[in-house]
Design a protein around this motif. Structure first.
Motif, PDB file in Angstrom:
ATOM      1  N   GLY A 256     -14.069  56.524 -21.591  1.00 27.36           N
ATOM      2  CA  GLY A 256     -13.914  55.406 -22.374  1.00 27.36           C
ATOM      3  C   GLY A 256     -13.064  54.123 -21.965  1.00 27.36           C
ATOM      4  N   LEU A 257     -11.419  54.877 -21.799  1.00 28.53           N
ATOM      5  CA  LEU A 257     -10.514  54.352 -21.265  1.00 28.53           C
ATOM      6  C   LEU A 257     -11.000  53.818 -19.980  1.00 28.53           C
ATOM      7  CD1 LEU A 257      -7.527  53.221 -21.739  1.00 28.53           C
ATOM      8  CD2 LEU A 257      -6.850  55.416 -20.811  1.00 28.53           C
TER       9      LEU A 257
ATOM     10  N   GLY B 100     -12.907  37.471 -13.154  1.00 29.37           N
ATOM     11  CA  GLY B 100     -13.803  36.256 -13.654  1.00 29.37           C
ATOM     12  C   GLY B 100     -13.059  35.246 -14.128  1.00 29.37           C
ATOM     13  N   LEU B 101     -11.971  35.393 -14.815  1.00 31.51           N
ATOM     14  CA  LEU B 101     -11.128  34.359 -15.252  1.00 31.51           C
ATOM     15  C   LEU B 101     -10.372  33.580 -14.270  1.00 31.51           C
ATOM     16  CD1 LEU B 101     -10.033  33.160 -17.996  1.00 31.51           C
ATOM     17  CD2 LEU B 101      -8.148  34.642 -18.116  1.00 31.51           C
TER      18      LEU B 101
ATOM     19  N   HIS C 245     -15.151  25.906 -20.648  1.00 32.04           N
ATOM     20  CA  HIS C 245     -16.154  26.891 -19.942  1.00 32.04           C
ATOM     21  C   HIS C 245     -16.398  28.257 -20.569  1.00 32.04           C
ATOM     22  CE1 HIS C 245     -17.502  29.454 -16.644  1.00 32.04           C
ATOM     23  NE2 HIS C 245     -17.535  28.415 -16.006  1.00 32.04           N
TER      24      HIS C 245
ATOM     25  N   GLY D  22     -14.688  25.685 -12.681  1.00 30.49           N
ATOM     26  CA  GLY D  22     -16.113  25.559 -12.969  1.00 30.49           C
ATOM     27  C   GLY D  22     -17.035  25.125 -11.727  1.00 30.49           C
TER      28      GLY D  22
ATOM     29  N   ALA E  55     -12.667  43.334 -14.312  1.00 30.06           N
ATOM     30  CA  ALA E  55     -13.681  42.375 -14.257  1.00 30.06           C
ATOM     31  C   ALA E  55     -13.196  41.053 -14.866  1.00 30.06           C
ATOM     32  CB  ALA E  55     -14.989  42.904 -14.705  1.00 30.06           C
ATOM     33  N   LEU E  56     -12.835  41.239 -15.996  1.00 31.71           N
ATOM     34  CA  LEU E  56     -12.430  39.998 -16.956  1.00 31.71           C
ATOM     35  C   LEU E  56     -11.367  39.062 -16.275  1.00 31.71           C
ATOM     36  CD1 LEU E  56     -13.384  39.147 -20.023  1.00 31.71           C
ATOM     37  CD2 LEU E  56     -10.742  39.906 -20.456  1.00 31.71           C
ATOM     38  N   VAL E  57     -10.352  39.846 -15.728  1.00 31.74           N
ATOM     39  CA  VAL E  57      -9.082  39.172 -15.179  1.00 31.74           C
ATOM     40  C   VAL E  57      -9.821  38.278 -13.735  1.00 31.74           C
ATOM     41  CG1 VAL E  57      -7.108  39.369 -14.083  1.00 31.74           C
ATOM     42  CG2 VAL E  57      -7.265  40.523 -16.323  1.00 31.74           C
TER      43      VAL E  57
ATOM     44  N   PHE F 210     -17.002  31.252 -19.936  1.00 32.04           N
ATOM     45  CA  PHE F 210     -16.265  32.358 -19.771  1.00 32.04           C
ATOM     46  C   PHE F 210     -14.936  32.369 -20.386  1.00 32.04           C
ATOM     47  CE2 PHE F 210     -14.032  35.601 -17.169  1.00 32.04           C
ATOM     48  CZ  PHE F 210     -14.932  36.639 -17.331  1.00 32.04           C
ATOM     49  N   VAL F 211     -14.213  31.018 -20.318  1.00 31.19           N
ATOM     50  CA  VAL F 211     -12.966  30.919 -20.772  1.00 31.19           C
ATOM     51  C   VAL F 211     -13.070  31.255 -22.448  1.00 31.19           C
ATOM     52  CG1 VAL F 211     -10.937  29.496 -21.391  1.00 31.19           C
ATOM     53  CG2 VAL F 211     -12.233  29.773 -19.111  1.00 31.19           C
TER      54      VAL F 211
ATOM     55  N   PHE G  43     -12.642  58.618 -28.163  1.00 29.32           N
ATOM     56  CA  PHE G  43     -12.290  57.093 -27.785  1.00 29.32           C
ATOM     57  C   PHE G  43     -12.649  56.436 -29.269  1.00 29.32           C
ATOM     58  CE2 PHE G  43     -13.707  53.025 -26.183  1.00 29.32           C
ATOM     59  CZ  PHE G  43     -12.601  52.845 -25.318  1.00 29.32           C
TER      60      PHE G  43
ATOM     61  N   THR H  22     -12.918  50.863 -20.108  1.00 26.19           N
ATOM     62  CA  THR H  22     -12.225  49.622 -20.575  1.00 26.19           C
ATOM     63  C   THR H  22     -11.521  48.834 -19.586  1.00 26.19           C
ATOM     64  OG1 THR H  22     -12.286  50.845 -22.932  1.00 26.19           O
ATOM     65  CG2 THR H  22     -10.733  48.940 -22.634  1.00 26.19           C
TER      66      THR H  22
ATOM     67  N   THR I 277     -13.332  34.659 -23.054  1.00 31.01           N
ATOM     68  CA  THR I 277     -11.953  35.545 -22.855  1.00 31.01           C
ATOM     69  C   THR I 277     -11.217  35.326 -24.075  1.00 31.01           C
ATOM     70  OG1 THR I 277     -12.224  35.169 -20.476  1.00 31.01           O
ATOM     71  CG2 THR I 277     -10.296  35.983 -21.437  1.00 31.01           C
TER      72      THR I 277
ATOM     73  N   PHE J 276     -11.509  45.431 -17.930  1.00 27.97           N
ATOM     74  CA  PHE J 276     -10.502  44.239 -18.199  1.00 27.97           C
ATOM     75  C   PHE J 276     -10.133  43.743 -16.496  1.00 27.97           C
ATOM     76  CE2 PHE J 276      -5.849  43.933 -17.897  1.00 27.97           C
ATOM     77  CZ  PHE J 276      -5.656  42.880 -18.584  1.00 27.97           C
TER      78      PHE J 276
ATOM     79  N   VAL K   2     -12.842  31.346 -12.424  1.00 31.91           N
ATOM     80  CA  VAL K   2     -13.219  30.023 -13.137  1.00 31.91           C
ATOM     81  C   VAL K   2     -11.937  29.176 -13.343  1.00 31.91           C
ATOM     82  CG1 VAL K   2     -13.411  29.119 -15.499  1.00 31.91           C
ATOM     83  CG2 VAL K   2     -14.752  31.186 -14.826  1.00 31.91           C
ATOM     84  N   LYS K   3     -10.775  29.622 -13.337  1.00 33.66           N
ATOM     85  CA  LYS K   3      -9.506  29.063 -13.324  1.00 33.66           C
ATOM     86  C   LYS K   3      -9.454  28.342 -11.893  1.00 33.66           C
ATOM     87  CE  LYS K   3      -7.902  29.477 -17.430  1.00 33.66           C
ATOM     88  NZ  LYS K   3      -7.206  28.403 -18.432  1.00 33.66           N
TER      89      LYS K   3
ATOM     90  N   MET L  43      -2.569  37.282 -22.456  1.00 32.52           N
ATOM     91  CA  MET L  43      -3.782  37.033 -21.891  1.00 32.52           C
ATOM     92  C   MET L  43      -4.216  35.707 -22.701  1.00 32.52           C
ATOM     93  SD  MET L  43      -4.568  38.828 -19.295  1.00 32.52           S
ATOM     94  CE  MET L  43      -6.096  38.345 -18.908  1.00 32.52           C
TER      95      MET L  43
END
Lengths: 315, 65
Positions: B19-20, B33-34, A51, B42, B29-31, A53-54, A20, B23, A57, B27, B37-38, A116
């Motif tokens: 690892g993949l 979270g985003l 924000h 807030g 979790a990130l989407v 978090f933004v 990896f 990752t 990102t 990703f 927020v959007k 993204m």
């Protein structure tokens, strides 16, 4: 050791089974750290609050876009990397990753990071990131790097975009502050890399990369280091008079520019005999100082922004 | 002679897959979270309101009074 182990070893070496970490190495994590820092500063000093978090990102995907262009650069430059001492341990020349894999990973991450970033921030930020990747891979790596000794001058633009993209993520537009942050890195890149090239000459020569030291010699390169450092100063100082500058930035900038000019002057007054006698000590010192120069300039922007939140800083 | 099926190459492959996997989880979790927020802009409570509901009026200006 059994036959199976022996066979396994052979198979492992032939297929170049990568870990990896090898894929992470394709993204040039050290270059990414500079991208992360400057993009974050560009975002945080902007007059629009984002924000957290933004912010996270945006910085992540700007960095990933930088990493993607690093992978594409390694795909294209695999032949050069194989020759140069500094780069021959990279995953492709070392045989752990195939060139096609680097191309695939680079293209996939480029698309992902641009989309993204456009979704997280705005279309202009995504478009700027796409242009940065295109500029670094096509304009710099594929076109200029092997064809002109001015490769570093124009190619430096790719590394200068991240703070501008950070600023655009927050504000949605390009302003004079973003342009000056861009110009600070853009003008800093040539003397920084030419100072490096002065003591890494043999590697570039071996790889056939037309660095200024290879095509025009070290005397001309020393002249260029001084000239470009002088040209850098007004842009660095000018940023101090905009909304992201202030007395703290200006004081830091004056000191750093005086130091960089002094270093460039010392490089200019030396010749190959004196440089070889002390193992290029001055050139190495100026190269290290140039890293500090950029880091402290962007730190000073952050300090001004932090002071402003307490009603201090700025003009 | 012992035949070991677990070779170093398998460990490396496992590390790569792990690892993949991590990752991809990050990703997702990130989407997520985003998106939160959007959508909530807030304000965590706004995400719970129906889309057609009017935003809460500032104090002293809302209601029929």
């Amino acid at each position: 050791m059994s036959d199976i182990h022996a066979n396994g070893d052979v198979i492992g070496a032939q297929t170049g089974e990568a870990g990896f970490g090898d894929y992470v190495a394709l993204l040039k994590p050290r270059v990414m750290s500079l991208v992360v820092f400057t993009a974050m500063v560009g975002l945080l000093v902007a007059p629009v609050s984002v924000h957290p978090f933004v912010t996270f990102t945006c910085v992540l995907f700007i960095a990933l876009g930088g990493g993607a262009s690093g992978a594409l650069n390694m795909w294209w430059d695999a032949d050069i990397d194989q020759v140069m001492r500094r780069t021959k341990g990279r995953p492709i020349p070392a045989g752990r990753i195939q060139r096609g894999e680097a191309l695939g990973l680079g293209l996939a991450l480029s698309g992902l990071s641009v989309i993204m970033l456009a979704l997280a921030a705005n279309i202009l930020a995504g478009a700027l990131l796409a242009f940065t990747i295109f500029f670094y891979v096509v304009i710099y790596s594929i076109w200029l790097k092997r064809s002109t000794p001015q490769n570093i001058v124009i190619g430096g633009a790719a590394g200068a975009f991240p703070p501008m993209i950070g600023w655009v993520c927050a504000t949605g537009s390009i302003s004079v502050e973003a342009v000056l942050m861009f110009l600070l890195i853009f003008m800093w890149t040539p003397p920084h890399f030419w100072a490096l090239a002065l003591f890494m000459n043999s590697d570039y020569e071996k790889a056939g990369v037309p660095m200024l030291t290879v095509t025009h010699g070290k005397r001309v390169t020393r002249n260029h280091v001084l000239a470009y450092t002088i040209a850098l100063v007004p842009f660095a100082l000018a940023a101090g008079f905009t909304s992201i500058g202030g007395p703290v930035y200006l004081a830091v900038s004056v000191l750093l520019n005086a130091g960089f000019l002094w270093g460039a002057w010392r490089i200019w007054t030396r010749n190959e005999i004196t440089a070889e006698a002390d193992g290029y000590a001055t050139e190495k010192a100026v190269f290290k100082f140039s890293l500090l120069y950029l880091f402290l300039h962007f730190t000073a922007f952050l300090v001004e922004a932090a002071l402003k939140s307490y009603g201090l800083g700025g003009w | 002679m012992t035949i070991r099926t677990e070779h170093e190459i398998h460990q490396r492959r496992f590390g790569r897959n792990l690892g993949l996997g991590l990752t991809l989880v990050a990703f997702v979790a990130l989407v997520f979270g985003l998106t939160v927020v959007k959508v909530t802009n807030g304000d965590p409570m706004r995400g719970l309101m129906p889309a057609h509901a009017p935003a809460a009026a500032p104090e002293g200006q809302g209601g029929n009074g």
